[in-house]
Design a protein around this motif. Structure first.
Motif, PDB file in Angstrom:
ATOM      1  N   UNK A  51       0.869  -1.165   0.000  1.00 52.49           N
ATOM      2  CA  UNK A  51       0.000   0.000   0.000  1.00 52.49           C
ATOM      3  C   UNK A  51       0.915   1.226   0.000  1.00 52.49           C
ATOM      4  N   UNK A  52       0.621   2.214  -0.817  1.00 52.90           N
ATOM      5  CA  UNK A  52       1.454   3.407  -0.938  1.00 52.90           C
ATOM      6  C   UNK A  52       0.733   4.586  -0.291  1.00 52.90           C
ATOM      7  N   UNK A  53       1.504   5.366   0.465  1.00 56.54           N
ATOM      8  CA  UNK A  53       0.963   6.491   1.219  1.00 56.54           C
ATOM      9  C   UNK A  53       1.838   7.727   1.059  1.00 56.54           C
ATOM     10  N   UNK A  54       1.219   8.875   1.200  1.00 57.06           N
ATOM     11  CA  UNK A  54       1.912  10.134   1.414  1.00 57.06           C
ATOM     12  C   UNK A  54       1.497  10.600   2.800  1.00 57.06           C
ATOM     13  N   UNK A  55       2.465  10.905   3.667  1.00 61.55           N
ATOM     14  CA  UNK A  55       2.162  11.267   5.051  1.00 61.55           C
ATOM     15  C   UNK A  55       2.664  12.678   5.332  1.00 61.55           C
ATOM     16  N   UNK A  56       1.837  13.447   6.019  1.00 58.11           N
ATOM     17  CA  UNK A  56       2.149  14.825   6.406  1.00 58.11           C
ATOM     18  C   UNK A  56       2.087  14.887   7.924  1.00 58.11           C
ATOM     19  N   UNK A  57       3.196  15.282   8.563  1.00 55.10           N
ATOM     20  CA  UNK A  57       3.250  15.247  10.025  1.00 55.10           C
ATOM     21  C   UNK A  57       4.283  16.248  10.545  1.00 55.10           C
ATOM     22  N   UNK A 102      -7.231  10.721 -13.089  1.00 51.19           N
ATOM     23  CA  UNK A 102      -5.839  10.618 -13.515  1.00 51.19           C
ATOM     24  C   UNK A 102      -4.912  11.313 -12.524  1.00 51.19           C
ATOM     25  N   UNK A 103      -3.848  10.627 -12.145  1.00 49.87           N
ATOM     26  CA  UNK A 103      -2.861  11.184 -11.225  1.00 49.87           C
ATOM     27  C   UNK A 103      -1.838  11.982 -12.019  1.00 49.87           C
ATOM     28  N   UNK A 104      -1.264  13.024 -11.518  1.00 46.64           N
ATOM     29  CA  UNK A 104      -1.423  13.565 -10.181  1.00 46.64           C
ATOM     30  C   UNK A 104      -2.574  14.568 -10.048  1.00 46.64           C
ATOM     31  N   UNK A 105      -3.301  14.833 -11.145  1.00 40.79           N
ATOM     32  CA  UNK A 105      -4.343  15.859 -11.087  1.00 40.79           C
ATOM     33  C   UNK A 105      -5.428  15.519 -10.077  1.00 40.79           C
ATOM     34  N   UNK A 106      -5.763  14.237  -9.928  1.00 39.51           N
ATOM     35  CA  UNK A 106      -6.788  13.846  -8.952  1.00 39.51           C
ATOM     36  C   UNK A 106      -6.353  14.210  -7.535  1.00 39.51           C
ATOM     37  N   UNK A 107      -5.060  14.049  -7.243  1.00 42.06           N
ATOM     38  CA  UNK A 107      -4.528  14.404  -5.915  1.00 42.06           C
ATOM     39  C   UNK A 107      -4.598  15.917  -5.710  1.00 42.06           C
ATOM     40  N   UNK A 134      -2.300  10.573   2.615  1.00 39.29           N
ATOM     41  CA  UNK A 134      -2.899  10.144   1.357  1.00 39.29           C
ATOM     42  C   UNK A 134      -2.720   8.633   1.284  1.00 39.29           C
ATOM     43  N   UNK A 135      -3.725   7.944   0.808  1.00 44.88           N
ATOM     44  CA  UNK A 135      -3.619   6.505   0.574  1.00 44.88           C
ATOM     45  C   UNK A 135      -3.954   6.267  -0.888  1.00 44.88           C
ATOM     46  N   UNK A 136      -2.958   5.803  -1.635  1.00 51.19           N
ATOM     47  CA  UNK A 136      -3.135   5.534  -3.055  1.00 51.19           C
ATOM     48  C   UNK A 136      -3.698   4.124  -3.183  1.00 51.19           C
ATOM     49  N   UNK A 137      -4.979   4.035  -3.479  1.00 47.52           N
ATOM     50  CA  UNK A 137      -5.694   2.764  -3.442  1.00 47.52           C
ATOM     51  C   UNK A 137      -5.727   2.063  -4.800  1.00 47.52           C
TER      52      UNK A 137
END
Length: 149
Positions: A51-57, A102-107, A134-137
């Motif tokens: 599972x791929x994630x983007x994390x902000x902390x 379509x990525x990255x526009x959807x993000x 973010x969780x890229x599903x």
């Protein structure tokens, strides 16, 4: 969007520190190069079905201050470089937004929805600025989970 109680979990990935003002300028943006490096170094070492994630902390203040960003996954081999660090998704209440496209526009569009939601005067939720992710599903599906008070 829905409110979810999320249990904490750990991920591994690459980290950078940035702020939104810097991300608006291609010359100072850190997030796109972080993801490019993650794709080059981590993706070839995926094991199983990651599972791929983007994390902000580690927010300095709020959306205007500095924060850490991780490009990360739950399944990486153990032979990654020392630049790969663990990051913990904190347990708590999250407001979850989702999109397909379509990525990255959807993000980009989904983050616009998040910012518009929280900047609205009648917004019933307050951001906690603890850990957002973010969780890229799938290739065209993403959720953004924002920690709320």
């Amino acid at each position: 969007m829905v409110v979810e109680q999320i249990l904490g979990f750990d991920l591994v990935g690459l980290r950078t520190r940035t702020k939104n003002e810097d991300e608006a300028n291609p010359a100072t943006a850190q997030i796109a190069p972080l993801w490019a490096r993650f794709s080059a170094e981590a993706v070839p070492n995926f094991r199983g079905t990651p599972q791929v994630y983007g994390v902000y902390t580690n927010y300095e203040t709020d959306y205007s201050g500095m924060f850490d960003v991780y490009a990360c996954s739950d399944l990486l081999s153990t032979d990654m470089s020392e630049d790969f660090q663990s990051v913990h998704i904190r347990e708590g209440k999250y407001l979850v937004f989702s999109a397909e496209g379509e990525m990255p526009q959807a993000v980009i569009d989904l983050w616009g929805e998040v910012w518009n939601y929280f900047s609205a005067p009648e917004c019933p939720h307050e951001r906690a600025y603890t850990t957002d992710f973010e969780h890229y599903m799938g290739p065209n599906k993403i959720t953004v989970s924002i920690s709320i008070k």
